[in-house]
Design an enzyme around this catalytic site. Structure first.
Site, PDB file in Angstrom:
ATOM      1  N   LYS A   7       1.502   3.213  -0.438  1.00  0.00           N
ATOM      2  CA  LYS A   7       0.150   2.752  -0.778  1.00  0.00           C
ATOM      3  C   LYS A   7      -0.659   3.786  -1.540  1.00  0.00           C
ATOM      4  O   LYS A   7      -1.525   3.428  -2.344  1.00  0.00           O
ATOM      5  CB  LYS A   7      -0.562   2.309   0.496  1.00  0.00           C
ATOM      6  CG  LYS A   7       0.177   1.142   1.123  1.00  0.00           C
ATOM      7  CD  LYS A   7      -0.402   0.768   2.437  1.00  0.00           C
ATOM      8  CE  LYS A   7      -1.108  -0.534   2.288  1.00  0.00           C
ATOM      9  NZ  LYS A   7      -1.731  -0.959   3.534  1.00  0.00           N
ATOM     10  N   GLU A  21      -3.492  -7.660  -4.356  1.00  0.00           N
ATOM     11  CA  GLU A  21      -4.463  -8.007  -3.315  1.00  0.00           C
ATOM     12  C   GLU A  21      -5.743  -7.194  -3.481  1.00  0.00           C
ATOM     13  O   GLU A  21      -5.698  -5.974  -3.660  1.00  0.00           O
ATOM     14  CB  GLU A  21      -3.875  -7.729  -1.927  1.00  0.00           C
ATOM     15  CG  GLU A  21      -2.671  -8.609  -1.609  1.00  0.00           C
ATOM     16  CD  GLU A  21      -2.265  -8.557  -0.138  1.00  0.00           C
ATOM     17  OE1 GLU A  21      -1.576  -9.484   0.299  1.00  0.00           O
ATOM     18  OE2 GLU A  21      -2.628  -7.588   0.564  1.00  0.00           O
ATOM     19  N   GLU A  56      -3.724  -3.484  -2.273  1.00  0.00           N
ATOM     20  CA  GLU A  56      -2.286  -3.258  -2.391  1.00  0.00           C
ATOM     21  C   GLU A  56      -1.648  -4.309  -3.272  1.00  0.00           C
ATOM     22  O   GLU A  56      -2.261  -5.317  -3.616  1.00  0.00           O
ATOM     23  CB  GLU A  56      -1.603  -3.223  -1.014  1.00  0.00           C
ATOM     24  CG  GLU A  56      -1.600  -4.544  -0.278  1.00  0.00           C
ATOM     25  CD  GLU A  56      -0.651  -4.525   0.922  1.00  0.00           C
ATOM     26  OE1 GLU A  56       0.218  -3.651   1.025  1.00  0.00           O
ATOM     27  OE2 GLU A  56      -0.788  -5.425   1.763  1.00  0.00           O
ATOM     28  N   ASN A  96       1.927  -6.678  -3.557  1.00  0.00           N
ATOM     29  CA  ASN A  96       3.176  -7.128  -2.950  1.00  0.00           C
ATOM     30  C   ASN A  96       4.147  -7.502  -4.059  1.00  0.00           C
ATOM     31  O   ASN A  96       3.844  -8.336  -4.910  1.00  0.00           O
ATOM     32  CB  ASN A  96       2.931  -8.325  -2.029  1.00  0.00           C
ATOM     33  CG  ASN A  96       2.121  -7.917  -0.820  1.00  0.00           C
ATOM     34  OD1 ASN A  96       2.290  -6.817  -0.293  1.00  0.00           O
ATOM     35  ND2 ASN A  96       1.211  -8.764  -0.395  1.00  0.00           N
ATOM     36  N   ARG A 146       6.830  -9.297  -4.419  1.00  0.00           N
ATOM     37  CA  ARG A 146       7.708 -10.384  -3.940  1.00  0.00           C
ATOM     38  C   ARG A 146       6.935 -11.693  -3.987  1.00  0.00           C
ATOM     39  O   ARG A 146       5.745 -11.713  -4.281  1.00  0.00           O
ATOM     40  CB  ARG A 146       8.108 -10.111  -2.489  1.00  0.00           C
ATOM     41  CG  ARG A 146       6.892  -9.949  -1.611  1.00  0.00           C
ATOM     42  CD  ARG A 146       7.226  -9.961  -0.141  1.00  0.00           C
ATOM     43  NE  ARG A 146       6.121  -9.471   0.668  1.00  0.00           N
ATOM     44  CZ  ARG A 146       5.075 -10.169   1.042  1.00  0.00           C
ATOM     45  NH1 ARG A 146       4.942 -11.422   0.671  1.00  0.00           N
ATOM     46  NH2 ARG A 146       4.118  -9.641   1.772  1.00  0.00           N
TER      47      ARG A 146
HETATM   48  P1  ADP Z   1      -1.310  -3.898   5.272  1.00  0.00           P
HETATM   49  O1  ADP Z   1      -0.334  -3.493   4.212  1.00  0.00           O
HETATM   50  O2  ADP Z   1      -1.051  -3.204   6.581  1.00  0.00           O
HETATM   51  O3  ADP Z   1      -1.475  -5.376   5.381  1.00  0.00           O
HETATM   52  P2  ADP Z   1      -3.786  -3.697   3.714  1.00  0.00           P
HETATM   53  O4  ADP Z   1      -4.168  -2.498   2.939  1.00  0.00           O
HETATM   54  O5  ADP Z   1      -3.322  -4.904   2.953  1.00  0.00           O
HETATM   55  O6  ADP Z   1      -2.697  -3.274   4.816  1.00  0.00           O
HETATM   56  O7  ADP Z   1      -4.972  -4.121   4.633  1.00  0.00           O
HETATM   57  C1  ADP Z   1      -4.840  -5.125   5.604  1.00  0.00           C
HETATM   58  C2  ADP Z   1      -6.186  -5.650   6.038  1.00  0.00           C
HETATM   59  O8  ADP Z   1      -6.977  -4.579   6.599  1.00  0.00           O
HETATM   60  C3  ADP Z   1      -7.040  -6.206   4.915  1.00  0.00           C
HETATM   61  O9  ADP Z   1      -6.740  -7.567   4.606  1.00  0.00           O
HETATM   62  C4  ADP Z   1      -8.410  -6.066   5.528  1.00  0.00           C
HETATM   63  O10 ADP Z   1      -8.597  -7.074   6.513  1.00  0.00           O
HETATM   64  C5  ADP Z   1      -8.335  -4.726   6.261  1.00  0.00           C
HETATM   65  N1  ADP Z   1      -8.747  -3.617   5.383  1.00  0.00           N
HETATM   66  C6  ADP Z   1      -7.928  -2.818   4.635  1.00  0.00           C
HETATM   67  N2  ADP Z   1      -8.642  -1.913   3.932  1.00  0.00           N
HETATM   68  C7  ADP Z   1      -9.941  -2.122   4.229  1.00  0.00           C
HETATM   69  C8  ADP Z   1     -11.171  -1.510   3.808  1.00  0.00           C
HETATM   70  N3  ADP Z   1     -11.216  -0.507   2.946  1.00  0.00           N
HETATM   71  N4  ADP Z   1     -12.320  -2.008   4.321  1.00  0.00           N
HETATM   72  C9  ADP Z   1     -12.305  -3.048   5.199  1.00  0.00           C
HETATM   73  N5  ADP Z   1     -11.197  -3.646   5.633  1.00  0.00           N
HETATM   74  C10 ADP Z   1     -10.021  -3.218   5.165  1.00  0.00           C
END
Ligand code: ADP
Length: 449
Positions: free
Chosen positions: A117, A276, A288, A290, A292
């Site tokens: 990430k 995303e 992030e 994905n 796929r």
């Molecule tokens: P993972 O790969 O573990 O799914 P993500 O980076 O996609 O991690 O984040 C997953 C979820 O965590 C997001 O959909 C959101 O709900 C919360 N999240 C991540 N980063 C933030 C942020 N900077 N502020 C608020 N919520 C966050």
């Protein structure tokens, strides 16, 4: 088409989804399955089937050697990994290509970059995508972390570079806790992912989750297929997704879609991908990518008419993108309900024998599922057993049709999340589209009291 026989390295509804696209293209399929999935629908429908191991995923669906052997034995010439399992494993992609097979996925180096990430954020920033303010890369020194947090402002979120599935994240509200929370996040990440690297981000208070579907041909052309709103989540798991997002205008879709498509073109990205974002007060923040196909891809198919799995297979085969950006029209509205075999109130899994089954039907109703009466849902895997995807010319029409379709679904013998969806589809905040990523959990908590 060079691809003649496709091995599907997955199970459940997505294996069936891939089988369908392949057969519509005149491509034979090979199912691989664990002993627990011998009676699965996609195994029955595939041209060839190979048992690759016992139920535990690590011994079957994650067993690279067994999957490659199955491809050799059946003379498959391509592998589609679906989602989950080996789909974002760069090493597996390399092994597949080293064996002279077509890998239905992105270039291994892009899988690797986006799987880290910190690297993903750096790459996204360099490609011009808007980022969540935060540390520039990994942080390990608490003094440095405090300085960064003071600059971006509390609360901050500490995230694991190798994180996934919402694990390895800690929200920190002030400088006193920062050092200990970094320690905790690092330790958790080390034990879950074997990598203690963490980084810092501003914690957004109440964002939406909005993601863009992209496709690249691997040679410098890329398109976007609009956004999906996946804000309705429980424990970071998506429950219901819709396209388009109720809060994104045409102009905003074109603007942001143009930015992501250009970024993917610059990377010479190949195949399907999802970028995303968190979205708050009209601003997008990349979180992030994905590399796929996503579970929720059918809502994009419904509003664009593009078969995403077919497109993936074509691109892997070296064909150009089948549509140009200006040919893509976003029409109507689509919603997907993920139907899980679980208690709709306390969410405990409910595997077991499906005694009766009737799928909803009618105009613009799609059910992606391997269920049939007499099927035994094994307890070893994800609890999602079906996806109900409904299209309507308007969001209101889509919701009315979805309520009707949910009424028709019969899944006997096990508990399912259908009643949860039915309640959600009556909720005023859902109906007016004004929900954020916090909404579903708050609603569930309120409901429980
Ligand atoms: P993972 O790969 O573990 O799914 P993500 O980076 O996609 O991690 O984040 C997953 C979820 O965590 C997001 O959909 C959101 O709900 C919360 N999240 C991540 N980063 C933030 C942020 N900077 N502020 C608020 N919520 C966050």
């Amino acid at each position: 088409m060079a691809i003649k026989r496709l091995l599907i390295a997955n199970r459940g509804e997505i294996a069936l989804r891939i089988h369908r696209a392949a057969h519509e293209m005149g491509i034979e399929t090979v199912a691989v399955h664990s002993t627990a999935d011998a009676d699965a629908m996609h195994v029955r429908l595939a041209n060839h089937a190979v048992c690759i191991g016992p139920p535990a995923a690590k011994d079957s669906y994650l067993n690279m050697a067994a999957i490659i052997s199955a491809a050799e034995i059946t003379q498959a010439d391509a592998i589609h990994p679906g989602y989950g399992f080996l789909s974002e494993n760069a090493k597996f992609a390399e092994i597949v290509e080293a064996h002279g097979l077509f890998w239905i996925g992105p270039k291994p180096e892009h899988i690797r970059t986006m799987g880290d990430k910190v690297e993903a954020k750096r790459t996204a920033g360099a490609l011009g995508l808007p980022l969540v303010p935060g540390s520039d890369g990994a942080v390990s020194d608490p003094v440095e972390a405090k300085a960064i947090a003071a600059e971006i402002g509390y609360p901050v979120i500490i995230k694991a570079a190798s994180g996934g599935g919402g694990r390895g994240m800690k929200v920190c509200t002030g400088p006193d806790d920062l050092e200990s929370l970094m320690q905790q996040a690092g330790n958790e990440a080390k034990s879950a992912f074997g990598d203690a690297t963490v980084y810092l981000e501003k914690y957004l208070g109440n964002p939406r989750h909005i993601e863009f579907q992209i496709f690249g041909d691997g040679k410098g052309e890329a398109i976007h297929l609009g956004e999906r709103d996946c804000s309705l989540q429980r424990r970071h798991q998506k429950v219901l997704e819709e396209a388009p997002s109720p809060v994104i205008s045409h102009a905003e879709r074109d603007r942001m879609g143009g930015i992501v498509a250009r970024a993917m073109a610059d990377m010479a990205y190949r195949g399907a991908g999802t970028i995303e974002f968190l979205w708050e007060d009209g601003e997008f923040y990349f979180i992030e990518m994905n590399t796929r196909l996503q579970v929720e891809h059918p809502v994009t198919e419904a509003i664009t008419g593009v078969d995403l799995v077919r497109e993936q297979i074509r691109i892997a085969d070296g064909k150009p993108l089948s549509v140009r950006q200006e040919e893509i029209e976003f029409k109507g509205h689509a919603i997907e309900c993920r139907i899980n075999a679980e208690d709709p109130f306390n969410f405990t899994p409910s595997p077991g024998l499906v005694t009766s089954y009737h799928a909803a039907g009618g105009m613009h109703v799609r059910v992606d599922s391997g269920l049939y009466a007499g099927y035994k849902i094994p307890p070893y895997y994800d609890s999602m057993i079906a996806k109900l995807i409904v299209y309507g010319r308007t969001r209101e029409g889509c919701i009315m049709r979805l309520r009707r379709a949910l009424e028709e679904m019969v899944i006997g013998g096990v508990k399912t999340s259908i009643p949860l969806h039915q309640r959600l589809l009556q909720d005023p905040t859902f109906l007016d589209g004004g929900y954020t990523i916090k909404y579903l959990e708050e609603w569930l908590a309120k409901d429980a009291t």
